[in-house]
Design a protein around this motif. Structure first.
Motif, PDB file in Angstrom:
ATOM      1  N   ASN A   1       0.818  -1.211   0.000  1.00  0.00           N
ATOM      2  CA  ASN A   1       0.000   0.000   0.000  1.00  0.00           C
ATOM      3  C   ASN A   1       0.853   1.262   0.000  1.00  0.00           C
ATOM      4  N   LEU A   2       2.010   1.201   0.630  1.00  0.00           N
ATOM      5  CA  LEU A   2       2.917   2.359   0.595  1.00  0.00           C
ATOM      6  C   LEU A   2       3.281   2.722  -0.839  1.00  0.00           C
ATOM      7  N   MET A   3       3.414   1.720  -1.692  1.00  0.00           N
ATOM      8  CA  MET A   3       3.818   1.968  -3.071  1.00  0.00           C
ATOM      9  C   MET A   3       2.699   2.547  -3.930  1.00  0.00           C
ATOM     10  N   THR A   4       1.468   2.661  -3.359  1.00  0.00           N
ATOM     11  CA  THR A   4       0.390   3.335  -4.081  1.00  0.00           C
ATOM     12  C   THR A   4       0.480   4.850  -3.925  1.00  0.00           C
ATOM     13  N   PHE A   5       1.327   5.329  -3.015  1.00  0.00           N
ATOM     14  CA  PHE A   5       1.536   6.770  -2.850  1.00  0.00           C
ATOM     15  C   PHE A   5       2.508   7.228  -3.943  1.00  0.00           C
ATOM     16  N   PRO A   6       2.084   8.101  -4.852  1.00  0.00           N
ATOM     17  CA  PRO A   6       2.930   8.450  -6.004  1.00  0.00           C
ATOM     18  C   PRO A   6       4.285   9.030  -5.623  1.00  0.00           C
ATOM     19  N   TRP A   7       4.342   9.819  -4.562  1.00  0.00           N
ATOM     20  CA  TRP A   7       5.610  10.436  -4.177  1.00  0.00           C
ATOM     21  C   TRP A   7       6.534   9.448  -3.466  1.00  0.00           C
ATOM     22  N   ILE A   8       6.002   8.368  -2.944  1.00  0.00           N
ATOM     23  CA  ILE A   8       6.855   7.291  -2.431  1.00  0.00           C
ATOM     24  C   ILE A   8       7.424   6.506  -3.598  1.00  0.00           C
ATOM     25  N   LYS A   9       6.559   6.154  -4.551  1.00  0.00           N
ATOM     26  CA  LYS A   9       7.006   5.400  -5.730  1.00  0.00           C
ATOM     27  C   LYS A   9       8.070   6.173  -6.498  1.00  0.00           C
ATOM     28  N   LYS A  10       7.909   7.490  -6.593  1.00  0.00           N
ATOM     29  CA  LYS A  10       8.875   8.326  -7.310  1.00  0.00           C
ATOM     30  C   LYS A  10      10.246   8.253  -6.648  1.00  0.00           C
ATOM     31  N   ARG A  11      10.281   8.384  -5.322  1.00  0.00           N
ATOM     32  CA  ARG A  11      11.566   8.335  -4.619  1.00  0.00           C
ATOM     33  C   ARG A  11      12.182   6.939  -4.658  1.00  0.00           C
ATOM     34  N   MET A  12      11.361   5.921  -4.658  1.00  0.00           N
ATOM     35  CA  MET A  12      11.876   4.561  -4.791  1.00  0.00           C
ATOM     36  C   MET A  12      12.527   4.374  -6.163  1.00  0.00           C
ATOM     37  N   ASP A  13      11.860   4.867  -7.201  1.00  0.00           N
ATOM     38  CA  ASP A  13      12.398   4.759  -8.562  1.00  0.00           C
ATOM     39  C   ASP A  13      13.713   5.524  -8.698  1.00  0.00           C
ATOM     40  N   GLU A  14      13.834   6.601  -7.926  1.00  0.00           N
ATOM     41  CA  GLU A  14      15.071   7.387  -7.954  1.00  0.00           C
ATOM     42  C   GLU A  14      16.190   6.733  -7.138  1.00  0.00           C
ATOM     43  N   GLY A  15      15.836   5.721  -6.358  1.00  0.00           N
ATOM     44  CA  GLY A  15      16.833   4.976  -5.592  1.00  0.00           C
ATOM     45  C   GLY A  15      17.230   5.602  -4.273  1.00  0.00           C
ATOM     46  N   ASN A  16      16.386   6.506  -3.729  1.00  0.00           N
ATOM     47  CA  ASN A  16      16.746   7.129  -2.452  1.00  0.00           C
ATOM     48  C   ASN A  16      15.705   6.897  -1.348  1.00  0.00           C
ATOM     49  N   LEU A  17      14.836   5.908  -1.556  1.00  0.00           N
ATOM     50  CA  LEU A  17      13.889   5.507  -0.516  1.00  0.00           C
ATOM     51  C   LEU A  17      13.689   3.997  -0.611  1.00  0.00           C
ATOM     52  N   PHE A  18      13.762   3.322   0.539  1.00  0.00           N
ATOM     53  CA  PHE A  18      13.693   1.860   0.565  1.00  0.00           C
ATOM     54  C   PHE A  18      12.621   1.413   1.555  1.00  0.00           C
ATOM     55  N   LEU A  19      11.851   0.407   1.174  1.00  0.00           N
ATOM     56  CA  LEU A  19      10.772  -0.113   2.011  1.00  0.00           C
ATOM     57  C   LEU A  19      11.162  -1.473   2.589  1.00  0.00           C
ATOM     58  N   HIS A  20      10.752  -1.711   3.839  1.00  0.00           N
ATOM     59  CA  HIS A  20      11.102  -2.946   4.530  1.00  0.00           C
ATOM     60  C   HIS A  20       9.887  -3.495   5.271  1.00  0.00           C
ATOM     61  N   GLY A  21       9.690  -4.791   5.207  1.00  0.00           N
ATOM     62  CA  GLY A  21       8.666  -5.466   5.988  1.00  0.00           C
ATOM     63  C   GLY A  21       9.327  -6.281   7.081  1.00  0.00           C
ATOM     64  N   TRP A  22       9.180  -5.861   8.333  1.00  0.00           N
ATOM     65  CA  TRP A  22       9.789  -6.549   9.476  1.00  0.00           C
ATOM     66  C   TRP A  22       8.700  -7.130  10.377  1.00  0.00           C
ATOM     67  N   TYR A  23       9.081  -8.165  11.121  1.00  0.00           N
ATOM     68  CA  TYR A  23       8.119  -8.857  11.984  1.00  0.00           C
ATOM     69  C   TYR A  23       8.818  -9.235  13.290  1.00  0.00           C
ATOM     70  N   PHE A  24       8.277  -8.736  14.396  1.00  0.00           N
ATOM     71  CA  PHE A  24       8.832  -9.035  15.719  1.00  0.00           C
ATOM     72  C   PHE A  24       8.138 -10.266  16.280  1.00  0.00           C
ATOM     73  N   GLU A  25       8.897 -11.346  16.424  1.00  0.00           N
ATOM     74  CA  GLU A  25       8.377 -12.598  16.971  1.00  0.00           C
ATOM     75  C   GLU A  25       8.538 -12.532  18.491  1.00  0.00           C
ATOM     76  N   MET A  26       7.459 -12.182  19.167  1.00  0.00           N
ATOM     77  CA  MET A  26       7.524 -11.863  20.584  1.00  0.00           C
ATOM     78  C   MET A  26       7.941 -13.044  21.460  1.00  0.00           C
ATOM     79  N   GLU A  27       7.471 -14.232  21.109  1.00  0.00           N
ATOM     80  CA  GLU A  27       7.739 -15.391  21.970  1.00  0.00           C
ATOM     81  C   GLU A  27       9.200 -15.837  21.912  1.00  0.00           C
ATOM     82  N   SER A  28       9.826 -15.719  20.751  1.00  0.00           N
ATOM     83  CA  SER A  28      11.231 -16.132  20.620  1.00  0.00           C
ATOM     84  C   SER A  28      12.198 -14.958  20.739  1.00  0.00           C
ATOM     85  N   GLY A  29      11.662 -13.731  20.667  1.00  0.00           N
ATOM     86  CA  GLY A  29      12.523 -12.557  20.729  1.00  0.00           C
ATOM     87  C   GLY A  29      13.321 -12.322  19.458  1.00  0.00           C
ATOM     88  N   GLN A  30      12.811 -12.786  18.325  1.00  0.00           N
ATOM     89  CA  GLN A  30      13.508 -12.593  17.057  1.00  0.00           C
ATOM     90  C   GLN A  30      12.871 -11.472  16.243  1.00  0.00           C
TER      91      GLN A  30
END
Length: 221
Positions: A164-193
């Motif tokens: 959904n972040l990539m549906t924002f035109p000004w986010i997509k523009k900066r990504m295409d320019e190579g100066n904005l990066f998106l990350h999907g992280w997940y905190f596994e609470m039980e294992s602490g990872q």
């Protein structure tokens, strides 16, 4: 009242550490902020991103809401709190990275999966419908609500927010320019990872200090 006193004592310690000592960081921070990353996290009291990642004041710009949801881009007359904060981080602060930080045992996702748990709420039910398509996909695969299907929905919801972040035109523009990066992280609470989605393997894999991933590998597609 006991908890309130604890909070006040905590503030005193914070003030002594960050304002009163000779090299107190807020001497500089009062002149402006320059965070390099935006973190979109859940409001869950156990998953404060600054605490999890041991950040100093000024390190990250944070948006928190139920189930760390990013709605798709909509340019209309509605009130868009999450989108306005994203816009500020990207356009004004010019962050280099956006991290969507999901987590295990998420109450918002659990309510979404069980459906009837939030059906009669004033605001929560409508908010969670942003992730209704994710729930449908997960239920098609698992067929029932259980720990595995909820975990799958937490992870899939994190990735949907990245998409959904990539549906924002000004986010997509900066990504295409190579100066904005998106990350999907997940905190596994039980294992602490802390896991990161890897587009090359299409799986969430542990992040380690000794095995720092390159931007290209870590960035969600």
């Amino acid at each position: 009242m006991k908890d309130i006193q604890k909070f006040i004592a905590g503030f005193r310690n914070f003030r002594n550490e960050f304002f009163c000592r000779e090299d107190a960081p807020f001497g500089l921070l009062c002149k402006g902020q320059n965070p390099t990353a935006l973190v979109i996290a859940c409001s869950d009291s156990r998953t404060d991103p600054s605490f999890i990642m041991q950040c100093e004041p000024g390190d990250i710009f944070v948006i928190r809401n139920v189930a760390n949801i990013v709605p798709p881009y909509e340019c209309d007359t509605g009130f868009h709190g999450v989108s306005s904060a994203i816009e500020y981080a990207v356009k004004v602060l010019k962050v280099n990275d956006i991290i969507v930080l999901g987590h295990s045992l998420c109450g918002g996702i659990d309510a979404l999966m069980r459906d009837d748990a939030v059906r009669h709420t004033e605001f929560l039910n409508k908010w969670l419908t942003v992730m209704a398509p994710v729930r449908e996909e997960v239920m098609e695969h698992f067929g029932e609500v259980n720990k595995k299907s909820c975990t799958a929905c937490e992870m899939a919801g994190t990735l949907r927010s990245v998409q959904n972040l990539m549906t924002f035109p000004w986010i997509k523009k900066r990504m295409d320019e190579g100066n904005l990066f998106l990350h999907g992280w997940y905190f596994e609470m039980e294992s602490g990872q802390l896991l990161s989605y890897m587009p090359t393997t299409k799986t969430f894999e542990p992040l380690t200090v000794s095995g720092v991933l390159s931007r290209k590998e870590d960035a969600a597609e």
